[in-house]
Design an enzyme around this catalytic site. Sequence first.
Site, PDB file in Angstrom:
ATOM      1  N   LYS A  35       1.000  -4.993   0.189  1.00  0.00           N
ATOM      2  CA  LYS A  35      -0.428  -4.693  -0.017  1.00  0.00           C
ATOM      3  C   LYS A  35      -1.013  -4.106   1.270  1.00  0.00           C
ATOM      4  CE  LYS A  35      -3.246  -7.812  -2.276  1.00  0.00           C
ATOM      5  NZ  LYS A  35      -4.160  -8.998  -2.326  1.00  0.00           N
ATOM      6  N   THR A 121     -15.446 -18.652  -3.141  1.00  0.00           N
ATOM      7  CA  THR A 121     -16.223 -19.642  -3.893  1.00  0.00           C
ATOM      8  C   THR A 121     -15.542 -20.989  -3.719  1.00  0.00           C
ATOM      9  OG1 THR A 121     -16.828 -17.936  -5.458  1.00  0.00           O
ATOM     10  CG2 THR A 121     -17.157 -20.211  -6.166  1.00  0.00           C
ATOM     11  N   PHE A 158     -22.038 -12.624  -4.373  1.00  0.00           N
ATOM     12  CA  PHE A 158     -22.509 -12.559  -5.767  1.00  0.00           C
ATOM     13  C   PHE A 158     -22.077 -11.226  -6.386  1.00  0.00           C
ATOM     14  CE2 PHE A 158     -24.878 -16.414  -5.344  1.00  0.00           C
ATOM     15  CZ  PHE A 158     -25.284 -16.442  -4.005  1.00  0.00           C
ATOM     16  N   LEU A 159     -20.878 -10.767  -5.966  1.00  0.00           N
ATOM     17  CA  LEU A 159     -20.394  -9.463  -6.405  1.00  0.00           C
ATOM     18  C   LEU A 159     -19.983  -9.496  -7.875  1.00  0.00           C
ATOM     19  CD1 LEU A 159     -17.992  -8.768  -3.373  1.00  0.00           C
ATOM     20  CD2 LEU A 159     -20.406  -8.096  -3.592  1.00  0.00           C
ATOM     21  N   GLY A 280     -16.116 -14.271 -19.953  1.00  0.00           N
ATOM     22  CA  GLY A 280     -14.746 -14.469 -19.467  1.00  0.00           C
ATOM     23  C   GLY A 280     -14.718 -14.051 -18.011  1.00  0.00           C
ATOM     24  N   CYS A 283     -14.602 -15.511 -12.714  1.00  0.00           N
ATOM     25  CA  CYS A 283     -15.628 -16.348 -12.064  1.00  0.00           C
ATOM     26  C   CYS A 283     -16.302 -17.357 -12.986  1.00  0.00           C
ATOM     27  CB  CYS A 283     -16.671 -15.454 -11.411  1.00  0.00           C
ATOM     28  SG  CYS A 283     -15.972 -14.445 -10.106  1.00  0.00           S
ATOM     29  N   LYS A 343     -14.491  -7.245 -19.398  1.00  0.00           N
ATOM     30  CA  LYS A 343     -15.736  -6.483 -19.523  1.00  0.00           C
ATOM     31  C   LYS A 343     -15.433  -5.057 -19.105  1.00  0.00           C
ATOM     32  CE  LYS A 343     -17.675  -7.027 -14.963  1.00  0.00           C
ATOM     33  NZ  LYS A 343     -18.858  -7.358 -14.162  1.00  0.00           N
TER      34      LYS A 343
HETATM   35  C1  UDX Z   1     -19.985 -12.741 -12.171  1.00  0.00           C
HETATM   36  C2  UDX Z   1     -21.365 -12.796 -11.537  1.00  0.00           C
HETATM   37  O1  UDX Z   1     -22.216 -11.884 -12.190  1.00  0.00           O
HETATM   38  C3  UDX Z   1     -21.283 -12.444 -10.053  1.00  0.00           C
HETATM   39  O2  UDX Z   1     -22.558 -12.576  -9.434  1.00  0.00           O
HETATM   40  C4  UDX Z   1     -20.314 -13.388  -9.358  1.00  0.00           C
HETATM   41  O3  UDX Z   1     -20.171 -13.103  -8.015  1.00  0.00           O
HETATM   42  C5  UDX Z   1     -18.979 -13.324 -10.047  1.00  0.00           C
HETATM   43  O4  UDX Z   1     -19.108 -13.608 -11.428  1.00  0.00           O
HETATM   44  P1  UDX Z   1     -18.347 -10.905 -13.115  1.00  0.00           P
HETATM   45  O5  UDX Z   1     -17.383 -11.992 -13.380  1.00  0.00           O
HETATM   46  O6  UDX Z   1     -17.865  -9.645 -12.525  1.00  0.00           O
HETATM   47  O7  UDX Z   1     -19.527 -11.446 -12.127  1.00  0.00           O
HETATM   48  O8  UDX Z   1     -19.003 -10.578 -14.522  1.00  0.00           O
HETATM   49  P2  UDX Z   1     -20.438 -10.361 -15.176  1.00  0.00           P
HETATM   50  O9  UDX Z   1     -20.735  -8.913 -15.249  1.00  0.00           O
HETATM   51  O10 UDX Z   1     -21.429 -11.237 -14.567  1.00  0.00           O
HETATM   52  O11 UDX Z   1     -20.099 -10.860 -16.660  1.00  0.00           O
HETATM   53  C6  UDX Z   1     -19.562 -12.138 -16.854  1.00  0.00           C
HETATM   54  C7  UDX Z   1     -19.175 -12.333 -18.320  1.00  0.00           C
HETATM   55  O12 UDX Z   1     -20.342 -12.477 -19.112  1.00  0.00           O
HETATM   56  C8  UDX Z   1     -18.390 -11.163 -18.899  1.00  0.00           C
HETATM   57  O13 UDX Z   1     -17.376 -11.663 -19.723  1.00  0.00           O
HETATM   58  C9  UDX Z   1     -19.446 -10.420 -19.726  1.00  0.00           C
HETATM   59  O14 UDX Z   1     -18.866  -9.744 -20.814  1.00  0.00           O
HETATM   60  C10 UDX Z   1     -20.317 -11.580 -20.224  1.00  0.00           C
HETATM   61  N1  UDX Z   1     -21.718 -11.207 -20.524  1.00  0.00           N
HETATM   62  C11 UDX Z   1     -22.516 -10.742 -19.511  1.00  0.00           C
HETATM   63  C12 UDX Z   1     -22.216 -11.408 -21.821  1.00  0.00           C
HETATM   64  O15 UDX Z   1     -21.500 -11.821 -22.729  1.00  0.00           O
HETATM   65  N2  UDX Z   1     -23.543 -11.132 -22.075  1.00  0.00           N
HETATM   66  C13 UDX Z   1     -24.377 -10.667 -21.088  1.00  0.00           C
HETATM   67  O16 UDX Z   1     -25.552 -10.444 -21.376  1.00  0.00           O
HETATM   68  C14 UDX Z   1     -23.845 -10.462 -19.755  1.00  0.00           C
END
Ligand code: UDX
Length: 465
Positions: A35, A121, A158-159, A280, A283, A343
């Site tokens: 890597k 985390t 909070f990425l 899913g 995180c 997602k």
């Molecule tokens: C998340 C947090 O947003 C981020 O701040 C943290 O640092 C890491 O975890 P991420 O896991 O990339 O980020 O995904 P996010 O875009 O937040 O979506 C999380 C899940 O919720 C996904 O499975 C998404 O499909 C679902 N989702 C999101 C919904 O089902 N409905 C929504 O309205 C928003």
Amino acid sequence: MKVCVIGAGYVGLVTGACLAEIGHNVICVDKENSKINSLSEGICPIYEIGLEELIKKNLKKKTLNFTADLAGAIRSQDIIFICVGTPPLPNGKPDLTSLDDVSKLIGSCLNGYKIIVNKSTVPIGTAKRVKKIIKENESKRNNKNESFDFDIISNPEFLKEGEAVNDAFFPERIVIGSESHKAVEIMKELYKSIINQDFEYDVKNSRNNRKKIPIIITDSTSSELIKYASNAFLATKISFINEVANICERVGANIIDVTYGMGLDSRIGNKYLRAGIGWGGSCFPKDVRALAFTAEEYGAPANILNAVIQVNNYQRYRIIQKAMDTLGIIEDKIIGVLGIAFKPDTNDTREAPSITIINKFLELGAEVRAYDPVVKKCPREMDDKVIIANDIYETVKNADLLILVTEWPEFLNLDFNKVKSLMKSPNIIDARNMLKKKSLQNLVSITGVSGFNCVLKIIMAIFTI
Ligand code: UDX
């Protein structure tokens, strides 16, 4: 400032590249030599919009370097970011093995005042744990009667995957948790150009409406909890709206109007109110479980957290149920699935809903074909009897049912005429409420309900084309 970032994963790479871009001297370390070699060539091992360009740019500017020599990097740099993985153990508790190993090494490599920043985390109390481990390992050095001062900072990220680079430069807040005023002042200095939004890097023409970024200074335990509580609350919002959507389905209400009506209330807000198959990723699942675990560990009831997980698991089950309602016996049926990633805009399949439903359909004897714009191989957790299709229309050929699982924008432009002509029986489950009613109205008769929203009302409504 001289920064060392330990762990060239999602958080480490985005954090390291961002800090290098705002002018710090960053050494990013990982134990995986391959890597490190590809990163030193500017090749980014993860799919994240804008990250590879940022890495290449800062390699060229020599503000960013990669190495596998952790001890050397710790000795040469002043601020040490810990960005190692803390994957969940079977009981939901985060596995801190990597974090402990790194803390031991930091202890044995102290050669001046250092700030150690927990960016991974980590469960409540980890800042104190890291301090203890470093002190214990520092003792080995003391037989030379030298001791160097160091401070611990909790600085959660909070990425969001798919928007991580943007989130690094334009965070909604910066959280600094520490018991050391000196360390807090240095961290403020480190993030100064992000706080003041005064940096060259420009995405989405954001230069004009940049506002100062709020910075929260608190103790390390509160900072650690801000991270978990934030993720758990977002997951709660989604599970709540999914529960409401299931009620909508029963009473004939329109979930889109319901969420719109709710979201206009500024106390609620319209974000994270998209009902569908549930959350899913790497995180939410692990953080909600970890917080529930911590609550129980400290004797606090975790009723809401456990319910949030239950509702989320139920959403996936709802899909399987709707498929059975439509197809009857699943065995020997052909099911097409659009979307494997958890997602859009990522190739990450960790805890992806697609895995749960595809494994179940295969277990029930169906033939399953799945298509995703970027996930081209069968994920480890997915049953390898799945057929990974090369294009969307190959996925629907002779299919009895098509399920939209990830809301990739390209699925909005499906040629439904072609889909209808290719499928054996044109049944679609829209598990992400993404289909536009208008584009279907002249093609489909929606059974039992009126209008596209009914699809949403039923979340996983079935309509025959
Ligand atoms: C998340 C947090 O947003 C981020 O701040 C943290 O640092 C890491 O975890 P991420 O896991 O990339 O980020 O995904 P996010 O875009 O937040 O979506 C999380 C899940 O919720 C996904 O499975 C998404 O499909 C679902 N989702 C999101 C919904 O089902 N409905 C929504 O309205 C928003």
